[in-house]
Design an enzyme around this catalytic site. Structure first.
Site, PDB file in Angstrom:
ATOM      1  N   ASP A   1     -41.831 -12.630  36.445  1.00 34.03           N
ATOM      2  CA  ASP A   1     -40.726 -11.840  35.894  1.00 34.03           C
ATOM      3  C   ASP A   1     -41.111 -11.355  34.493  1.00 34.03           C
ATOM      4  OD1 ASP A   1     -38.262 -10.873  35.110  1.00 34.03           O
ATOM      5  OD2 ASP A   1     -37.321 -12.834  34.948  1.00 34.03           O
TER       6      ASP A   1
ATOM      7  N   ILE B   1     -26.526  -4.270  32.433  1.00 36.14           N
ATOM      8  CA  ILE B   1     -26.512  -5.162  31.254  1.00 36.14           C
ATOM      9  C   ILE B   1     -25.075  -5.641  31.002  1.00 36.14           C
ATOM     10  CG2 ILE B   1     -26.823  -5.272  28.732  1.00 36.14           C
ATOM     11  CD1 ILE B   1     -29.206  -3.350  29.048  1.00 36.14           C
TER      12      ILE B   1
ATOM     13  N   HIS C   1     -22.571  -5.695  33.148  1.00 33.47           N
ATOM     14  CA  HIS C   1     -22.085  -6.473  34.282  1.00 33.47           C
ATOM     15  C   HIS C   1     -22.650  -7.898  34.258  1.00 33.47           C
ATOM     16  CE1 HIS C   1     -22.361  -7.683  38.602  1.00 33.47           C
ATOM     17  NE2 HIS C   1     -21.080  -7.402  38.517  1.00 33.47           N
TER      18      HIS C   1
ATOM     19  N   GLU D   1     -26.392  -9.414  24.408  1.00 35.96           N
ATOM     20  CA  GLU D   1     -26.834  -8.077  24.817  1.00 35.96           C
ATOM     21  C   GLU D   1     -25.662  -7.096  24.833  1.00 35.96           C
ATOM     22  OE1 GLU D   1     -30.490  -9.693  27.659  1.00 35.96           O
ATOM     23  OE2 GLU D   1     -28.721  -8.866  28.621  1.00 35.96           O
TER      24      GLU D   1
HETATM   25  N1  LIG Z   1     -30.513  -4.146  43.577  1.00 42.83           N
HETATM   26  C1  LIG Z   1     -29.450  -4.433  42.806  1.00 42.83           C
HETATM   27  N2  LIG Z   1     -28.253  -3.882  43.072  1.00 42.83           N
HETATM   28  C2  LIG Z   1     -27.189  -4.139  42.292  1.00 42.83           C
HETATM   29  N3  LIG Z   1     -27.206  -4.941  41.232  1.00 42.83           N
HETATM   30  C3  LIG Z   1     -28.383  -5.513  40.914  1.00 42.83           C
HETATM   31  C4  LIG Z   1     -29.571  -5.291  41.682  1.00 42.83           C
HETATM   32  N4  LIG Z   1     -30.588  -5.996  41.112  1.00 42.83           N
HETATM   33  C5  LIG Z   1     -30.051  -6.626  40.051  1.00 42.83           C
HETATM   34  N5  LIG Z   1     -28.729  -6.366  39.950  1.00 42.83           N
HETATM   35  C6  LIG Z   1     -27.816  -6.885  38.926  1.00 42.83           C
HETATM   36  O1  LIG Z   1     -28.170  -6.297  37.678  1.00 42.83           O
HETATM   37  C7  LIG Z   1     -28.117  -7.258  36.632  1.00 42.83           C
HETATM   38  C8  LIG Z   1     -29.484  -7.374  35.968  1.00 42.83           C
HETATM   39  O2  LIG Z   1     -30.420  -7.864  36.925  1.00 42.83           O
HETATM   40  P1  LIG Z   1     -31.627  -8.818  36.501  1.00 42.83           P
HETATM   41  O3  LIG Z   1     -32.406  -9.079  37.750  1.00 42.83           O
HETATM   42  O4  LIG Z   1     -31.106  -9.992  35.736  1.00 42.83           O
HETATM   43  O5  LIG Z   1     -32.413  -7.822  35.517  1.00 42.83           O
HETATM   44  P2  LIG Z   1     -33.629  -8.079  34.525  1.00 42.83           P
HETATM   45  O6  LIG Z   1     -34.305  -9.351  34.955  1.00 42.83           O
HETATM   46  O7  LIG Z   1     -34.495  -6.869  34.687  1.00 42.83           O
HETATM   47  O8  LIG Z   1     -33.029  -8.148  33.169  1.00 42.83           O
HETATM   48  C9  LIG Z   1     -27.644  -8.563  37.258  1.00 42.83           C
HETATM   49  O9  LIG Z   1     -26.251  -8.666  37.074  1.00 42.83           O
HETATM   50  C10 LIG Z   1     -27.985  -8.393  38.742  1.00 42.83           C
HETATM   51  O10 LIG Z   1     -27.118  -9.134  39.568  1.00 42.83           O
HETATM   52  N1  LIG Z   2     -41.000  -9.759  23.641  1.00 41.49           N
HETATM   53  C1  LIG Z   2     -39.667  -9.683  23.497  1.00 41.49           C
HETATM   54  N2  LIG Z   2     -39.125  -9.371  22.306  1.00 41.49           N
HETATM   55  C2  LIG Z   2     -37.794  -9.287  22.132  1.00 41.49           C
HETATM   56  N3  LIG Z   2     -36.912  -9.526  23.106  1.00 41.49           N
HETATM   57  C3  LIG Z   2     -37.411  -9.842  24.308  1.00 41.49           C
HETATM   58  C4  LIG Z   2     -38.790  -9.922  24.572  1.00 41.49           C
HETATM   59  N4  LIG Z   2     -38.964 -10.234  25.878  1.00 41.49           N
HETATM   60  C5  LIG Z   2     -37.732 -10.352  26.393  1.00 41.49           C
HETATM   61  N5  LIG Z   2     -36.816 -10.120  25.454  1.00 41.49           N
HETATM   62  C6  LIG Z   2     -35.360 -10.238  25.597  1.00 41.49           C
HETATM   63  C7  LIG Z   2     -34.664  -9.076  26.231  1.00 41.49           C
HETATM   64  C8  LIG Z   2     -33.522  -9.727  26.954  1.00 41.49           C
HETATM   65  O1  LIG Z   2     -32.411  -9.905  26.088  1.00 41.49           O
HETATM   66  C9  LIG Z   2     -34.055 -11.107  27.338  1.00 41.49           C
HETATM   67  C10 LIG Z   2     -34.529 -11.230  28.752  1.00 41.49           C
HETATM   68  O2  LIG Z   2     -35.080 -10.026  29.215  1.00 41.49           O
HETATM   69  P1  LIG Z   2     -34.759  -9.463  30.715  1.00 41.49           P
HETATM   70  O3  LIG Z   2     -35.354  -8.074  30.703  1.00 41.49           O
HETATM   71  O4  LIG Z   2     -33.284  -9.492  30.901  1.00 41.49           O
HETATM   72  O5  LIG Z   2     -35.469 -10.386  31.644  1.00 41.49           O
HETATM   73  O6  LIG Z   2     -35.112 -11.356  26.443  1.00 41.49           O
END
Ligand SMILES: Nc1ncnc2c1ncn2[C@@H]1O[C@H](COP(=O)(O)OP(=O)(O)O)[C@@H](O)[C@H]1O
Ligand SMILES: Nc1ncnc2c1ncn2[C@H]1C[C@H](O)[C@@H](COP(=O)(O)O)O1
Length: 227
Positions: A90, A151, A153, A159
């Site tokens: 991830d 973000i 939701h 954030e």
């Molecule tokens: N394919 C999808 N359809 C709808 N909502 C999604 C989907 N994938 C992720 N989400 C929702 O979007 C939000 C951000 O997803 P997340 O996987 O945590 O993102 P990231 O890891 O990139 O920050 C969460 O609330 C998740 O449940």
């Molecule tokens: N390298 C980073 N510098 C600042 N903030 C960061 C970095 N890597 C991740 N983040 C922050 C951004 C989000 O608030 C959380 C988790 O990231 P996500 O894309 O939701 O997995 O950490």
């Protein structure tokens, strides 16, 4: 035959998921690992000792946070290597420097000295032939409005209270970054082309693309080796 075999995905593959905050990396990481029976490597958010402080005061904490993320991701990378692959990761280590550290330096919330110290450390640790790069980087993309909705939701308070301009700048930087990225092969996926929440099977067309990409890049690497 399991899905990994069906789509010809080597069991030592290392796949990293990249994309802006909220785009759906963690959700995709879980879905792919589940489908392929791979291990996962998640970034530290809830147990991160700097993240909340960082959002409250970028200038004070940006260097500390980058060092923390770099150390954590490097340890994860070591673990992935020791296991011999079979991982979905991830967020890539490349985004830390290419997006976050650079953005804070450009905006004056990380000093020049701190940025140079961080960059030197990053380059010495990561940009070397000894660092195993992933087989594939999956880049998730979608519209800015969709990302912002996600973000909101998801609801992490730190954030939700960050100005929209921060996410917008990050979104635009990601577009430039991916267009110039060349550390490993890239597969771009638009988040409107699948829905992992409603339909579990929507991961299959993605698995098919992954298998095709990894086979193609391993054939290319093998040809380069015998040249
Ligand atoms: N394919 C999808 N359809 C709808 N909502 C999604 C989907 N994938 C992720 N989400 C929702 O979007 C939000 C951000 O997803 P997340 O996987 O945590 O993102 P990231 O890891 O990139 O920050 C969460 O609330 C998740 O449940
Ligand atoms: N390298 C980073 N510098 C600042 N903030 C960061 C970095 N890597 C991740 N983040 C922050 C951004 C989000 O608030 C959380 C988790 O990231 P996500 O894309 O939701 O997995 O950490």
């Amino acid at each position: 035959m399991n899905l990994r075999e069906k789509y010809n995905i080597p069991n030592d593959s290392i796949i990293t998921i990249a994309g802006t905050v909220g785009v759906g990396k963690s959700t995709m990481t879980k879905a792919l690992a589940n489908a392929l029976n791979f291990k996962t490597s998640f970034e530290k958010v809830d147990t991160n000792p700097y993240l909340e402080d960082f959002y409250a005061d970028f200038e004070r904490w940006s260097f500390h946070l980058q060092i923390y993320f770099l150390a954590e991701r490097f340890k994860e990378q070591k673990k992935i290597f020791e296991y011999g692959g079979g991982f979905i990761q991830d967020r890539s280590i490349y985004e830390d420097t290419g997006i976050f550290a650079k953005m804070h330096y450009d905006n004056g919330t990380m000093s020049k000295t701190d940025y140079e110290t961080y960059k030197n450390l990053f380059d010495a640790m990561v940009m070397t032939p000894y660092f195993p790069h992933p087989d594939l980087l999956i880049y998730l993309e979608g519209s800015f409005d969709e990302v912002l909705d996600r973000i909101q939701h998801r609801g992490r308070e730190m954030e939700k209270t960050t100005p929209i301009a921060y996410w917008e700048e990050m979104y635009n930087r990601y577009e430039d970054w991916i267009n110039n990225f060349n550390a490993c092969p890239i597969l771009r996926i638009n988040i409107s082309d699948y829905d992992l929440m409603k339909e579990e099977n929507s991961v299959e067309p993605i698995l098919e693309k992954i298998g095709h990409f990894i086979q193609q890049s391993r054939r290319w690497e093998a040809r380069e080796l015998i040249k």
